[in-house]
Write a protein that holds these residues in place. Sequence first.
Motif, PDB file in Angstrom:
ATOM      1  N   ALA A  98      -6.783   3.403   5.054  1.00  0.00           N
ATOM      2  CA  ALA A  98      -6.233   2.210   4.391  1.00  0.00           C
ATOM      3  C   ALA A  98      -5.610   1.297   5.450  1.00  0.00           C
ATOM      4  N   SER A 108      -5.049  -1.530  -1.964  1.00  0.00           N
ATOM      5  CA  SER A 108      -5.341  -1.093  -0.582  1.00  0.00           C
ATOM      6  C   SER A 108      -6.414  -0.003  -0.576  1.00  0.00           C
ATOM      7  N   LEU A 109      -6.397   0.863  -1.592  1.00  0.00           N
ATOM      8  CA  LEU A 109      -7.438   1.893  -1.661  1.00  0.00           C
ATOM      9  C   LEU A 109      -8.807   1.260  -1.886  1.00  0.00           C
ATOM     10  N   GLY A 139       4.385   3.033  -3.832  1.00  0.00           N
ATOM     11  CA  GLY A 139       3.561   3.243  -5.029  1.00  0.00           C
ATOM     12  C   GLY A 139       4.188   4.305  -5.907  1.00  0.00           C
ATOM     13  N   LEU A 140       3.338   4.931  -6.714  1.00  0.00           N
ATOM     14  CA  LEU A 140       3.840   5.990  -7.593  1.00  0.00           C
ATOM     15  C   LEU A 140       4.503   7.082  -6.773  1.00  0.00           C
ATOM     16  N   GLY A 141       4.012   7.266  -5.546  1.00  0.00           N
ATOM     17  CA  GLY A 141       4.585   8.282  -4.648  1.00  0.00           C
ATOM     18  C   GLY A 141       6.072   8.080  -4.446  1.00  0.00           C
ATOM     19  N   ASN A 142       6.506   6.828  -4.313  1.00  0.00           N
ATOM     20  CA  ASN A 142       7.921   6.558  -4.055  1.00  0.00           C
ATOM     21  C   ASN A 142       8.771   6.676  -5.304  1.00  0.00           C
ATOM     22  N   MET A 201       1.338  11.028   1.933  1.00  0.00           N
ATOM     23  CA  MET A 201       0.950  10.318   0.712  1.00  0.00           C
ATOM     24  C   MET A 201       1.643   8.963   0.667  1.00  0.00           C
ATOM     25  N   SER A 202       2.946   8.999   0.930  1.00  0.00           N
ATOM     26  CA  SER A 202       3.733   7.793   0.748  1.00  0.00           C
ATOM     27  C   SER A 202       3.328   6.706   1.739  1.00  0.00           C
ATOM     28  N   TYR A 232      -5.476   8.239  -9.411  1.00  0.00           N
ATOM     29  CA  TYR A 232      -4.248   7.431  -9.355  1.00  0.00           C
ATOM     30  C   TYR A 232      -4.242   6.389 -10.490  1.00  0.00           C
ATOM     31  N   SER A 270       0.833  -1.199   0.000  1.00  0.00           N
ATOM     32  CA  SER A 270       0.000   0.000   0.000  1.00  0.00           C
ATOM     33  C   SER A 270       0.873   1.255   0.000  1.00  0.00           C
ATOM     34  N   ALA A 271       1.897   1.224   0.845  1.00  0.00           N
ATOM     35  CA  ALA A 271       2.745   2.414   0.993  1.00  0.00           C
ATOM     36  C   ALA A 271       3.596   2.663  -0.253  1.00  0.00           C
ATOM     37  N   SER A 330       0.413   6.241   2.948  1.00  0.00           N
ATOM     38  CA  SER A 330      -1.020   5.915   2.765  1.00  0.00           C
ATOM     39  C   SER A 330      -1.868   6.301   3.973  1.00  0.00           C
TER      40      SER A 330
END
Length: 447
Positions: free
Chosen positions: A233, A322-323, A24-27, A225-226, A104, A21-22, A228
């Motif tokens: 979630a 997870s969302l 993602g595109l954020g990372n 964001m990163s 997303y 979940s954590a 979650s």
Amino acid sequence: MKNIRASFGTRMGAIAASVGSAVGLGNIWRFPYQAGENGGGAYILVYLLCVVLLGIPVIMSEFIIGRSTHKNIQGALRQLSPGSKIHYFAYFCVLGAIVICSFYSVVCGWVIEYLYQAATGALAGHGSEDYGRFFADFVGSPVRCVLWTILFLCINFAVMTLGVRRGVEGVSRVMMPLLFVILIVFCANSLMLPGSHKGLDFLFSPNFKALGWEGVVDAMGQAFMSLSLGVAALVTFSSYFSDDTPLMKDAVTIASLDSLVALLAGVLIFPAVFSFGFEPTAGPKLVFEVLPAVFYQMPGGYWWAILFFLLLFFASLTSTISLSEIPITFLTEEFKMSRGLATLCCAVVVIAIATLCALSFNVLSDVTVAGMNIFSLLDFVGSNVFMLLGGLFTAIYVGWFLRKKVIKDQLAVKGRTSSLTYNYVLVCLRYVAPVAILIILYYYVTA
Ligand code: PFF
């Protein structure tokens, strides 16, 4: 007959799903370019501080709500604060999850398009300036954008129908280790490129002048964001944890692995960008317009491009899973729907909103609110309103209103609660997190 509630099969599986979940595109997309724009090591230092002072305590607040009740967010709040109206917060979380999942998924659709184009070889062979046009042509095409987004969401919701153990946990247990292997192979390759040290200098040497106040606020928002946070979630996932899971240890593991992936993504990207003489501060375009050009200059570029977009695909799918689990658990428990029907309802709503977002780059580009197209609006509202206000609510609720006994029991490991852990979580939830979140909100409102 009493319904037996699902749970994760193993602690490893629970961690894999939460890290999924954590990460993602954020990372892989947002963190590297933000670090690049905001003073490298200085940004990273502030980011890590935010993870310790904001991220881990707010993860703990979500874990405490979920694991102490083993219920969806609404059922959990009803049980923890009977007779109060606090459980209406669940609607906020469900709406937030749907909004975030919708915009997303559009970027996830771009990822599949690039994966497909890389696999067919069509992404290769352009001059380095052509990738900007390639991307613009693609997002300008309503049919391609919408179809890839819907395909991504069909894969996502197909996984969701398989349930918590086979779907959510099963996919994360396969994809997360693969993601780490791909990342490490990629980083090793980047570090062996000539001149790679310049990229590392750019990423890690601290430039506090370039950081500024804006960089600090970006780092705080990125931590939210990163990890979650804010839309339940982790409340939902931890409701499937077993009672003997050491929550604090798992929160630290999840936050550390998430930060590690963000840093490795930087190590993957910047040495390669510098080695081939590309612009490191390209911002959000870095992944879709600069990196393809970089990959095709490397020996074996065909495979590197495929591997990179596969990495992004794994990272993004485990995040949308997870969302999606937030509304699905909510509908199955509060409205007594079967999992299949709940998944179908969510799929219909998310696909409808995501389609509007995908169209906002082409046929609906004229539809704007406050100067933002539909995609940017939902991105702004999802990241800044839902996640931050949700995080503020959770921190204040657990820090100030939840019975201390619940917190102590959830923090206990083998029947003992360390007073250091208890004080750290409580002080951060009561004071540090609310003040920090209010500062970010103030900044966004006045900027
Ligand atoms: N943490 C994900 C990322 O860094 O891309 C995004 C995300 C996933 C946000 C799940 C919120 C959430 F509930």
